[in-house]
Scaffold this motif. Structure first.
Motif, short mmCIF file in Angstrom:
data_model
loop_
_atom_site.label_atom_id
_atom_site.label_comp_id
_atom_site.label_asym_id
_atom_site.label_seq_id
_atom_site.Cartn_x
_atom_site.Cartn_y
_atom_site.Cartn_z
N MET A 402 0.87 -1.18 -0.01
CA MET A 402 -0.04 -0.03 0.11
C MET A 402 0.88 1.15 0.07
N ARG A 403 0.46 2.04 -1.00
CA ARG A 403 1.10 3.38 -0.94
C ARG A 403 0.14 4.57 -0.28
N ARG A 404 0.62 5.47 0.21
CA ARG A 404 -0.31 6.70 0.49
C ARG A 404 -1.41 6.92 -0.62
N ILE A 405 -2.48 6.77 -0.11
CA ILE A 405 -3.65 6.82 -0.98
C ILE A 405 -3.92 8.04 -1.99
N GLU A 529 -9.89 17.21 -3.81
CA GLU A 529 -9.91 15.61 -4.34
C GLU A 529 -9.18 14.64 -3.15
N ARG A 530 -7.93 15.22 -2.49
CA ARG A 530 -7.29 14.48 -1.66
C ARG A 530 -7.77 14.72 -0.15
N ALA A 531 -8.60 15.68 0.19
CA ALA A 531 -9.22 15.62 1.43
C ALA A 531 -10.50 14.72 1.32
N PHE A 532 -11.33 14.66 0.15
CA PHE A 532 -12.34 13.87 0.02
C PHE A 532 -11.89 12.31 0.09
N TYR A 541 -6.50 4.89 6.60
CA TYR A 541 -5.30 5.79 7.20
C TYR A 541 -4.90 5.66 8.74
N GLU A 542 -6.18 5.38 9.55
CA GLU A 542 -6.03 5.33 10.90
C GLU A 542 -5.20 4.00 11.11
N GLU A 543 -5.78 2.91 10.31
CA GLU A 543 -5.32 1.45 10.58
C GLU A 543 -3.87 1.32 10.27
N TYR A 544 -3.54 2.10 9.17
CA TYR A 544 -2.05 1.77 8.51
C TYR A 544 -1.22 2.80 8.77
N GLY A 545 -1.38 3.84 9.66
CA GLY A 545 -0.58 4.67 10.15
C GLY A 545 -0.15 5.96 9.45
N TYR A 546 -1.09 6.17 8.59
CA TYR A 546 -1.01 7.49 7.62
C TYR A 546 -1.70 8.75 8.44
N ASP A 547 -1.04 9.88 8.39
CA ASP A 547 -1.62 10.97 8.92
C ASP A 547 -2.59 11.75 7.81
N PHE A 548 -3.48 12.47 8.19
CA PHE A 548 -4.28 13.36 7.51
C PHE A 548 -3.36 14.48 7.04
N HIS A 549 -3.45 14.82 5.78
CA HIS A 549 -2.55 15.82 5.38
C HIS A 549 -3.73 16.84 4.65
N TYR A 550 -4.70 16.65 4.36
CA TYR A 550 -5.74 17.47 3.53
C TYR A 550 -6.93 17.56 4.43
N TYR A 551 -7.48 16.55 4.64
CA TYR A 551 -8.83 16.66 5.51
C TYR A 551 -8.55 17.06 7.14
N LYS A 552 -8.91 18.13 7.45
CA LYS A 552 -8.59 18.80 8.66
C LYS A 552 -9.51 18.53 9.91
N GLY A 553 -10.43 17.46 9.62
CA GLY A 553 -11.19 17.16 10.90
C GLY A 553 -12.46 17.75 11.09
N GLU A 554 -12.90 18.53 10.16
CA GLU A 554 -14.39 19.14 10.27
C GLU A 554 -15.57 18.19 10.22
N PRO A 555 -16.57 18.48 10.60
CA PRO A 555 -17.74 17.50 10.64
C PRO A 555 -17.94 17.65 8.79
N ARG A 562 -21.23 17.91 -1.32
CA ARG A 562 -21.20 18.80 -2.37
C ARG A 562 -20.22 19.93 -2.86
N GLU A 563 -19.84 20.59 -1.95
CA GLU A 563 -19.02 21.66 -1.82
C GLU A 563 -17.46 20.97 -2.37
N LYS A 564 -17.05 19.84 -1.85
CA LYS A 564 -15.86 19.23 -2.18
C LYS A 564 -15.86 18.80 -3.74
N ILE A 565 -16.85 18.10 -4.22
CA ILE A 565 -17.12 17.63 -5.55
C ILE A 565 -17.28 18.90 -6.59
N ALA A 566 -17.85 19.88 -6.13
CA ALA A 566 -17.80 20.94 -7.16
C ALA A 566 -16.55 21.45 -7.30
N ARG A 567 -15.56 21.27 -6.62
CA ARG A 567 -14.09 21.87 -6.76
C ARG A 567 -13.39 20.68 -7.10
#
Length: 655
Positions: A402-405, A529-532, A541-555, A562-567
């Motif tokens: 596995m490589r960082r997704i 795209e990467r946050a999505f 990510y959690e199981e295999y030890g990768y940190d989030f670099h793009y998703y910031k933990g927001e609800p 919709r907003e993500k897909i639009a961009r």
């Protein structure tokens, strides 16, 4: 304990509503916190005596006994219901093994215990396995399946000396050793399998379940009990007058090879070529560089057909018995690159190292009928699972790189776009390619989730590409241990049929170059795209030890989706660009003229609309939960991650 559930179960039992009462009592057991053993006993007893799911009751009985409750009653019940009806078969097995081993020349202790004095009783749990009861400890142990297809240790870590293994009580592993360690006569040196059993009485107890009849005829095993370990290794020439050095080394035959190491393709651009280059040239492997699976399958099919055509009448029967596995092994034994590093004098039979490849691994998520629960389907995986190549290997080890997704995702878009450009330079518009919706493909691809009972994944591990690059010694020492091969010098460098540090694809880095660890391919993926991807694959990510670099933990809700897909301007741009180039070579159906630029632009924009809707629907389904089950409704689990020895780390673990 939920008193309402217990009261409901009792009432249903009083009303003789057997099936619903069983369900209610099962709920009582599921909700039990261990504080009310009487309620557990009541629930399990009702389920058992009303002929419900006996394994549920069985498990509860064992738990209660081990916690010290109702031991006299439970032992009587367990003996009458499970042990005594099956004891005759165990007695027969024990007697047969004692007779066989009593006449075996390389078991030096013959003082077998009377059957009634054995220290372990084996209570059948199902058609496959047992729950052992340890008399001296007055407790039940964990479930045992003697044929569980798992090799749980590195038997072959040291091939300088004869194999030595301690307390092997698995039928599968004993047969594995018998099938994969070559006869001393075939390697022209002492090469017995030394089995050391640390306690004679325990060894005797397992003779009531193990089957030694198939294992003894070739006399490969030497049994050493307790302090007899001091005899290892035995000088057979001196002690038995057998000098194996007088023999000639026998070449490997295709019939001997029974072991497969399946290097899986998790998705695209996960570093598979790098792992192939590490294992190429290994002295105990028949290796093949990445090969398109359908092409290989067709080649084997054609070769078998031609062999049958050429075979004379006397050979027809032999040809009929030739399997696809046999054909693959024969093919590899005849290829110089596949045998590049092969040790023909090795103590063990080589394993086949195989990475069947597909243009892409596509998974589809389908609802399982329960909200938030889904099943997975992959046509590519089904072709592997149903393949006679795989079905005819008796022993299979599986590992998945596995490589960082987000990195793998962007690299895939880059490759697809390059391929599309290359194709569009060729004649004939029908060969043109369009970049696919890699976002949708990736959030559905959960091939790191496995069915624990699936034979191809029963003995499997996931290894991170970044670990292999940054900490190669720790990674490949551990991976060799899991795969049950020696960690050799050949695993300290990259090689292939073209020599050292080959270039897997034009422009790719070579060997242990770290550039591919830190590349993000920003031209081929944007942050939305990467946050999505990170959010909807967050469990990986959690199981295999990768940190989030793009998703910031927001609800995350439907508006966020919709907003993500639009961009998703990056992937959408590549889809439209490659589709537009195809349209440039098409003509208007009415006028016969090339399409106008505005018409092309509108058609390209229209192509993206259903893709956006598909992404949205998939994301909403996953928003309900990341729970997946197999066809029988049993939960899938995350593939086990390869753990590294901290003492061997050269650099901090990648996150």
């Amino acid at each position: 304990m939920n008193s309402d559930a217990l009261a409901l179960a009792r009432r249903l039992a009083e009303l003789d509503q057997k099936e619903t009462a069983q369900q209610a009592y099962t709920l009582v057991l599921q909700q039990s916190d261990g504080s009310d053993p009487a309620a557990e006993m009541e629930a399990a007893s009702y389920i058992f005596f009303s002929e419900g799911e006996y394994q549920t009751a069985y498990t509860t009985f064992v738990s209660l006994y081990n916690r010290g409750y109702y031991q006299a009653e439970l032992m009587d019940l367990m003996m009458q219901a499970f042990y005594l009806p099956n004891v005759e078969a165990q007695q027969k097995c024990y007697q047969e093994n004692c007779e066989l081993l009593g006449g075996y020349p390389y078991l030096f202790c013959k003082d077998f215990l009377p059957f009634d004095s054995l220290p372990i009783l084996f209570f059948p749990f199902n058609d496959k396995g047992y729950i052992p009861f340890f008399k001296t400890q007055n407790r039940f142990g964990e479930y045992i399946d003697f044929n569980d297809p798992v090799i749980d240790r590195n038997f072959f870590h040291d091939l300088e000396n004869p194999i030595l293994a301690e307390d092997v009580f698995s039928q599968y592993q004993l047969e594995y050793l018998n099938d994969n360690v070559r006869k001393s006569e075939w390697v022209a040196r002492e090469n017995h399998i030394y089995l050391h059993y640390t306690d004679w009485n325990t060894f005797c107890a397992y003779l009531s379940c193990l089957q030694f009849s198939r294992l003894l005829p070739q006399q490969k095993f030497v049994f050493l009990v307790e302090k007899e370990i001091a005899q290892y290794p035995i000088d057979f020439a001196e002690r038995f007058g057998i000098d194996y050095s007088r023999n000639r080394v026998r070449p490997f035959s295709y019939q001997e090879v029974t072991r497969l190491i399946w290097h899986t393709q998790l998705a695209t651009h996960n570093g598979g070529d790098f792992f192939n280059e590490i294992f190429h040239n290994h002295p105990n492997l028949l290796t093949m560089e990445s090969v398109m699976f359908h092409e290989l399958s067709q080649k084997i099919k054609t070769a078998k057909k031609e062999l049958r055509r050429q075979a004379g009448k006397t050979q027809k029967g032999m040809m009929a018995r030739l399997t696809d596995k046999d054909m693959l092994v024969s093919l590899l034994l005849g290829r110089e690159d596949a045998c590049a590093g092969l040790d023909y004098k090795a103590r063990i039979v080589p394993a086949v190292f195989f990475q069947p490849h597909f243009p892409n691994m596509l998974y589809h998520i389908m609802l399982a009928g329960k909200k938030g629960v889904s099943t997975l389907y992959s046509e590519q995986y089904e072709s592997i699972r149903e393949s006679p190549i795989f079905q005819n290997f008796k022993y299979i080890k599986t590992f998945t790189p596995m490589r960082r997704i987000t990195t793998s995702y962007a690299a895939s878009v880059r490759f697809m776009y390059a391929q599309a450009q290359m194709d569009q330079g060729r004649e004939g518009g029908e060969t043109f390619k369009v970049v696919s919706d890699v976002v949708s493909e990736r959030i559905q691809n959960r091939s790191f989730m496995i069915d624990p009972q699936d034979r191809l994944y029963r003995d499997s591990v996931l290894v991170r590409f970044e670990d292999g690059k940054l900490n190669p010694t720790a990674t490949f020492t551990s991976l060799a241990g899991f795969l049950d091969i020696p960690y050799t010098e050949s695993m300290t460098y990259c090689s292939g049929r073209d020599g050292l540090n080959p270039e897997s694809l034009e422009g790719n880095v070579r060997g242990f170059d770290l550039a591919t660890v830190y590349r993000t391919y920003d031209e081929y993926a944007n942050d939305e795209e990467r946050a999505f991807l990170e959010y909807f694959l967050r469990d990986a990510y959690e199981e295999y030890g990768y940190d989030f670099h793009y998703y910031k933990g927001e609800p995350v809700d439907e508006q966020w989706i919709r907003e993500k897909i639009a961009r998703f301007t990056c992937i959408d741009g590549y889809i439209m660009r490659t589709y537009g180039r195809i349209l440039e070579h098409r003509r208007d159906g009415k006028t016969g003229e090339p399409l106008e630029e505005e018409d092309i632009r509108q058609r390209c924009a229209a192509v993206i609309i259903p893709e956006k809707e598909k992404r949205f629907n998939l994301a909403c389904r996953l928003l309900a939960g990341l729970s997946f089950v197999n066809r029988q409704g049993q939960p899938l689990r995350m593939m086990k991650k390869l753990e590294l020895d901290p003492a061997l780390l050269e650099q901090p673990l990648y996150h």
